[in-house]
Write an enzyme that holds these catalytic residues in place. Structure first.
Site, PDB file in Angstrom:
ATOM      1  N   SER A 297      -8.636   2.513   4.193  1.00  0.00           N
ATOM      2  CA  SER A 297      -7.408   1.747   4.001  1.00  0.00           C
ATOM      3  C   SER A 297      -6.929   1.154   5.342  1.00  0.00           C
ATOM      4  O   SER A 297      -7.648   0.389   5.957  1.00  0.00           O
ATOM      5  CB  SER A 297      -6.348   2.643   3.355  1.00  0.00           C
ATOM      6  OG  SER A 297      -5.280   1.892   2.847  1.00  0.00           O
ATOM      7  N   ASP A 425      -8.894  -2.417  -7.170  1.00  0.00           N
ATOM      8  CA  ASP A 425      -7.977  -1.768  -6.223  1.00  0.00           C
ATOM      9  C   ASP A 425      -6.584  -2.388  -6.337  1.00  0.00           C
ATOM     10  O   ASP A 425      -6.412  -3.587  -6.101  1.00  0.00           O
ATOM     11  CB  ASP A 425      -8.508  -1.930  -4.796  1.00  0.00           C
ATOM     12  CG  ASP A 425      -7.799  -1.022  -3.792  1.00  0.00           C
ATOM     13  OD1 ASP A 425      -6.573  -0.836  -3.922  1.00  0.00           O
ATOM     14  OD2 ASP A 425      -8.476  -0.502  -2.894  1.00  0.00           O
ATOM     15  N   HIS A 454      -7.558   2.698  -5.662  1.00  0.00           N
ATOM     16  CA  HIS A 454      -7.421   2.779  -4.209  1.00  0.00           C
ATOM     17  C   HIS A 454      -7.749   4.202  -3.767  1.00  0.00           C
ATOM     18  O   HIS A 454      -6.985   5.137  -4.015  1.00  0.00           O
ATOM     19  CB  HIS A 454      -6.000   2.403  -3.779  1.00  0.00           C
ATOM     20  CG  HIS A 454      -5.867   2.236  -2.286  1.00  0.00           C
ATOM     21  ND1 HIS A 454      -6.421   1.170  -1.608  1.00  0.00           N
ATOM     22  CD2 HIS A 454      -5.264   3.007  -1.349  1.00  0.00           C
ATOM     23  CE1 HIS A 454      -6.146   1.280  -0.316  1.00  0.00           C
ATOM     24  NE2 HIS A 454      -5.455   2.397  -0.134  1.00  0.00           N
TER      25      HIS A 454
END
Length: 507
Positions: A297, A425, A454
């Protein structure tokens, strides 16, 4: 017996409630053995239910039996549901070069495909349920505070034990303790001065380093926003790498994972100085080993920015980026709309405020700092307006997002980089992927799974609550480049030996 059981099961199920009918729908999709077990337990539960409803004596043993049987039914239903998988291909995007072809050939997990748990293919179920229910990994860290040039520190967490393994540093035999106590017969407890415990910790780390060969790959792990060495997905990757014989360290950004904040400066998506300093230190300590890195991320965005800025001079030999947001303005748009986007943004903002709270007094003297804005921050954008934009000198949040997205730097990456993204996502959206930049860079391979949410990726051998699916792919990627590194090193050593050899004297 089978005929009798089937007959009683059929009669029980035909008189069951609507919940039993929904159960039969699941059973039709299960295997024959699972279906038989489900029918038997469901029949038993139904007969117990009818016994109570018909006014039979509700004895304690009967209640216990009903409770146990209902539990068995629930377990079997959950097992059946989570055993059902949907297989899909993994999309691969990269330049058609000989090197990329050889690397992809060694990623054996791609041949199997992405076998997602069917019921968890929804992006929000995958994201949220994996966050809460993914199995934790027991890791015992030794923390090291690495000073930065500006006076701040970052925390490096070294795993001394994984899954409760026994290590020498934990052995406290009576002989060892007695020897320690008798080192100085005139010893008195420290009253006027504080003894430094750092040499002892350094000694533990030195012993830990020696347990691995000098050419064991070094792997740096970089977590997502407000994350750190405590994150479950990070610890799963850590365990996998440790089992492969890697030297692993979790890099916690300033103020994260309960690390101290020494200066009024948090981390940001654009700031790469700390990452570069950590990589430099790893190369200094372990010069005879390949250096790899994984980022998730926001950590993936920072890692990719670092590699792009350094280009040919990058210290990392290969890297993996997972759920990289790439285009922060585009991802911010998704977080501002809809129920789920606002929910995720609020959750991340809450985590950032919790990180900031113990350190707020460090920022009081900053002219643009307004404490009220931090307290009122309900979205990631709010927090970046209150703190990140102010401390890093951007004129606006939009300017910060535009300058910080790794979409601008990935074209300049000059080391092997594996990017793994989920097409569904909800945070690092598929629209944010810089496809043209990736297509123009021979060093980047992009993998996209059909689902995964995610950082969820509830697929693979350990699904649904074990290691995320990309972990195995990433390890295969690193193994390829570790072998390549050792091959090059061996060739360089051979050439150096030949060049130092004395010239042959002829008569």
């Amino acid at each position: 017996e089978k005929a009798t059981m089937s007959s009683s099961s059929s009669s029980s199920l035909s008189s069951s409630s609507s919940s039993s009918r929904s159960l039969s729908n699941i059973m039709r999709k299960s295997s024959s053995s699972s279906r038989t077990t489900l029918i038997a337990t469901a029949a038993a539960a139904t007969s117990f239910s009818s016994m109570f409803s018909s006014g039979a004596a509700a004895s304690e043993p009967a209640r216990a039996a009903l409770f146990v049987t209902s539990g068995c039914v629930l377990v079997q239903v959950m097992r059946t549901v989570f055993n059902h998988k949907t297989l899909s291909d993994v999309s691969v995007s990269c330049q058609n070069t000989e090197k990329n072809a050889s690397v992809l050939k060694m990623l054996h997990t791609l041949r199997v495909g992405y076998d997602a748990i069917t019921v968890l293919r929804n992006p929000h179920m995958s994201t949220i349920l994996a966050t809460f229910f993914r199995k934790d990994v027991e890791v015992e860290y030794q923390r090291e505070l690495l000073p930065m040039a500006c006076g701040g520190v970052v925390a490096l967490d070294w795993p001394l034990s994984v899954d409760d393994e026994t290590h020498k540093y934990r052995e406290r035999t009576p002989e060892m303790l007695e020897k320690t106590r008798n080192l100085d017969k005139d010893f008195e407890p420290h009253r006027k001065s504080i003894p430094s415990q750092t040499p002892k910790i350094d000694g533990v780390l030195e012993e830990h380093y020696k347990t691995l060969p000098e050419d064991a790959p070094t792997l740096v792990l970089m977590s997502g926003i407000a994350g750190g060495s405590h994150d479950k997905y990070l610890k799963h990757m850590l365990r996998r790498a440790v089992m492969k014989g890697y030297r692993v360290v979790a890099f916690n950004a300033r103020g994260t994972s309960e690390s101290p904040l020494m200066t009024p400066q948090f981390y940001s998506a654009s700031f790469t100085g700390d990452t570069r300093a950590v990589m430099k230190e790893m190369k200094r300590r372990f010069p005879n080993a390949p250096l790899f890195a994984v980022g998730w991320s926001l950590g993936a965005n920072i890692l990719t920015n670092t590699l792009g800025e350094d280009g040919e001079d990058a210290l990392v030999d290969a890297a993996c980026s997972m759920c990289n947001p790439f285009d922060l303005n585009r991802c911010d748009e998704n977080l501002q709309k809809g129920f789920w986007g606002k929910l995720y943004s609020k959750s991340m903002a809450n985590n950032m405020r919790k990180l900031f709270e113990p350190h707020k007094h460090l920022f009081q003297g900053l002219r643009e700092y307004e404490p009220a804005l931090v307290r009122k921050a309900r979205t990631v954008r709010d927090f970046d307006e209150a703190i990140t934009r102010v401390t890093f000198g951007f004129s606006s949040v939009d300017a910060y997002y535009e300058a910080s997205g790794s979409k601008r730097k990935i074209v300049d990456v000059r080391v092997p980089l594996l990017c793994v993204q989920a097409k569904d996502d909800p945070i690092a959206s598929i629209e944010a992927i810089p496809r043209e930049a990736i297509a123009s860079n021979e060093h980047v391979i992009l993998l996209e799974t059909e689902s995964g949410g995610h950082l969820g990726w509830t697929a693979g051998a350990e699904a649904p609550w074990g290691a995320p699916w990309p972990d195995q792919v990433a390890m295969e990627f690193f193994e390829v480049h570790a072998l390549e590194w050792k091959t090059k090193r061996g060739a360089n050593t051979t050439r150096a030996t030949i060049s130092k050899a004395p010239a042959e004297v002829t008569a």
